[in-house]
Scaffold this motif. Structure first.
Motif, PDB file in Angstrom:
ATOM      1  N   ILE A  19     108.539  61.358 -47.015  1.00  0.00           N
ATOM      2  CA  ILE A  19     107.479  61.478 -46.002  1.00  0.00           C
ATOM      3  C   ILE A  19     106.355  60.475 -46.302  1.00  0.00           C
ATOM      4  O   ILE A  19     105.818  59.837 -45.405  1.00  0.00           O
ATOM      5  N   ASN A  20     106.011  60.340 -47.588  1.00  0.00           N
ATOM      6  CA  ASN A  20     104.980  59.373 -47.967  1.00  0.00           C
ATOM      7  C   ASN A  20     105.427  57.941 -47.655  1.00  0.00           C
ATOM      8  O   ASN A  20     104.672  57.143 -47.104  1.00  0.00           O
ATOM      9  N   LYS A  21     106.672  57.634 -48.024  1.00  0.00           N
ATOM     10  CA  LYS A  21     107.178  56.269 -47.882  1.00  0.00           C
ATOM     11  C   LYS A  21     107.413  55.895 -46.424  1.00  0.00           C
ATOM     12  O   LYS A  21     106.988  54.844 -45.963  1.00  0.00           O
ATOM     13  N   ASP A  22     108.119  56.760 -45.713  1.00  0.00           N
ATOM     14  CA  ASP A  22     108.587  56.398 -44.371  1.00  0.00           C
ATOM     15  C   ASP A  22     107.641  56.819 -43.250  1.00  0.00           C
ATOM     16  O   ASP A  22     107.766  56.345 -42.123  1.00  0.00           O
ATOM     17  N   TYR A  23     106.725  57.737 -43.529  1.00  0.00           N
ATOM     18  CA  TYR A  23     105.841  58.232 -42.458  1.00  0.00           C
ATOM     19  C   TYR A  23     104.363  58.047 -42.791  1.00  0.00           C
ATOM     20  O   TYR A  23     103.500  58.595 -42.129  1.00  0.00           O
ATOM     21  N   ASN A  24     104.075  57.306 -43.858  1.00  0.00           N
ATOM     22  CA  ASN A  24     102.707  56.952 -44.225  1.00  0.00           C
ATOM     23  C   ASN A  24     101.773  58.119 -44.521  1.00  0.00           C
ATOM     24  O   ASN A  24     100.569  58.029 -44.294  1.00  0.00           O
ATOM     25  N   TYR A  25     102.326  59.193 -44.996  1.00  0.00           N
ATOM     26  CA  TYR A  25     101.463  60.280 -45.482  1.00  0.00           C
ATOM     27  C   TYR A  25     100.960  59.915 -46.872  1.00  0.00           C
ATOM     28  O   TYR A  25     101.549  59.080 -47.561  1.00  0.00           O
ATOM     29  N   GLN A  26      99.859  60.534 -47.252  1.00  0.00           N
ATOM     30  CA  GLN A  26      99.388  60.375 -48.627  1.00  0.00           C
ATOM     31  C   GLN A  26      99.357  61.752 -49.294  1.00  0.00           C
ATOM     32  O   GLN A  26      98.295  62.299 -49.579  1.00  0.00           O
ATOM     33  N   LEU A  27     100.536  62.294 -49.473  1.00  0.00           N
ATOM     34  CA  LEU A  27     100.636  63.610 -50.129  1.00  0.00           C
ATOM     35  C   LEU A  27     100.699  63.402 -51.635  1.00  0.00           C
ATOM     36  O   LEU A  27     101.458  62.568 -52.127  1.00  0.00           O
ATOM     37  N   GLU A  28      99.872  64.141 -52.362  1.00  0.00           N
ATOM     38  CA  GLU A  28      99.938  64.089 -53.825  1.00  0.00           C
ATOM     39  C   GLU A  28     100.113  65.512 -54.346  1.00  0.00           C
ATOM     40  O   GLU A  28      99.714  66.477 -53.697  1.00  0.00           O
TER      41      GLU A  28
END
Lengths: 188, 127
Positions: free
Chosen positions: B86-95
């Protein structure tokens, strides 16, 4: 009278071996929850380090779930199997013993798991655990195939197995796991 | 996006997944009776993130798991793989904020493994 003596002998044996919690009978999700509740309470009363008590609890859950997951299922409307479980206090820590019947047609997987755990050192076991975490899938029995690896790593490989045929269809699986308090203190 | 909320039991954690309020956490013990059934709606919630507008800024997902069994570990791993996608392909910044009892090296070590294998950024917090 004889019956009383038998019970007394069992009582004395368990006392001598410092059995803390013992259970023999049907293993269901509910009975496991109750065993864990008693065991956790009893471990807390022993005044052991929190890290030891957590480790013992973690191994207990895996050991008890293994009985329920792999034991011979009884013909019943809920998932249940017969087994035996004993938690001992030892001079150095705790010992967990479990026993359950397993169908002979299911023992090949167990044998290969035992072989893997016996032959690998801790680092190799950790690597196998990582591999399963990354690539493994949940079996139709609901396990991730890492319960035994997880227990072996947490117990620093201080565990032993015994598997023998009881009749043409079933075998008995015994598992003994030691959680050493001293080693842990040294490692801290 | 609809939040996902679940109260804790003695063997399952309290879970809140609320994107609008940026409140996402797992708290408690995790050894559900049926792991696959338990994790299915959680995985579905994360999957749905791929279909909604991406919020700006970092979003912390707090894991405060006192204990989780090995079959839960496998599902938690899969959630981290999903978060990584999701972070890589959808530009989320989930940590991930990995909270652990300072005496509990096993839970800490598990967090290190999860971070290493998933490539998602973990912030470790000893409690």
């Amino acid at each position: 009278m004889k019956e009383t003596n038998t019970t007394y002998k069992m009582f004395e044996t368990m006392k001598q071996h410092k059995a803390m919690v013992t259970y023999h009978g049907e293993f269901t999700f509910e009975s496991i929850n109750n065993i864990l509740l008693y065991a956790r309470r009893d471990i807390k009363m022993r005044n052991v380090q929190k890290r030891t008590s957590k480790k013992v609890y973690a191994v207990l859950v895996e050991a008890l779930e293994n009985i329920l997951r792999h034991g011979v299922e009884k013909d019943c409307n809920i998932k249940t199997t017969d087994g035996v479980f004993i938690l001992y206090k030892t001079d150095n820590g705790f010992t967990i013993k479990t026993g359950n019947l397993i169908k002979n047609k299911d023992i090949d997987k167990l044998k290969s798991d035992i072989k893997e755990v016996s032959e690998k050192n801790i680092e190799q076991l950790k690597e196998a655990y990582r591999h399963q975490l990354r690539n493994g899938s949940i079996s139709n029995k609901g396990g991730a195939g890492i319960g035994l690896l997880d227990m072996a790593i947490k117990a620093n490989k201080d565990l032993s197995f015994n598997l023998f045929e009881t009749d043409a269809n079933t075998s008995f699986f015994e598992l003994t796991i030691n959680i050493n308090q001293e080693e842990e203190t040294l490692a801290a | 996006m609809n939040p996902f909320k679940l109260a804790s039991t003695e063997y399952t954690p309290e879970i809140v997944l609320d994107l609008d309020n940026k409140e996402l956490f797992f708290r408690g013990e995790c050894r559900p009776e049926n792991v696959s059934t338990f994790f299915a709606p959680i995985v579905a919630w994360f999957e749905e993130l791929k279909t909604v507008p991406v919020p700006e800024g970092q979003i912390s997902v707090v894991f405060n798991l006192d204990y989780f069994n090995s079959s839960s570990a496998k599902h938690i791993m899969d959630i981290f793989f999903l978060i990584s996608d999701i972070n890589k392909d959808y530009n989320y910044q989930l940590e991930i904020v990995w909270e652990y009892d300072e005496d509990d090296e096993d839970v800490y070590d598990a967090g290190v493994e999860f971070e290493d294998l998933s490539g998602v950024k973990f912030i470790f917090k000893a409690l």
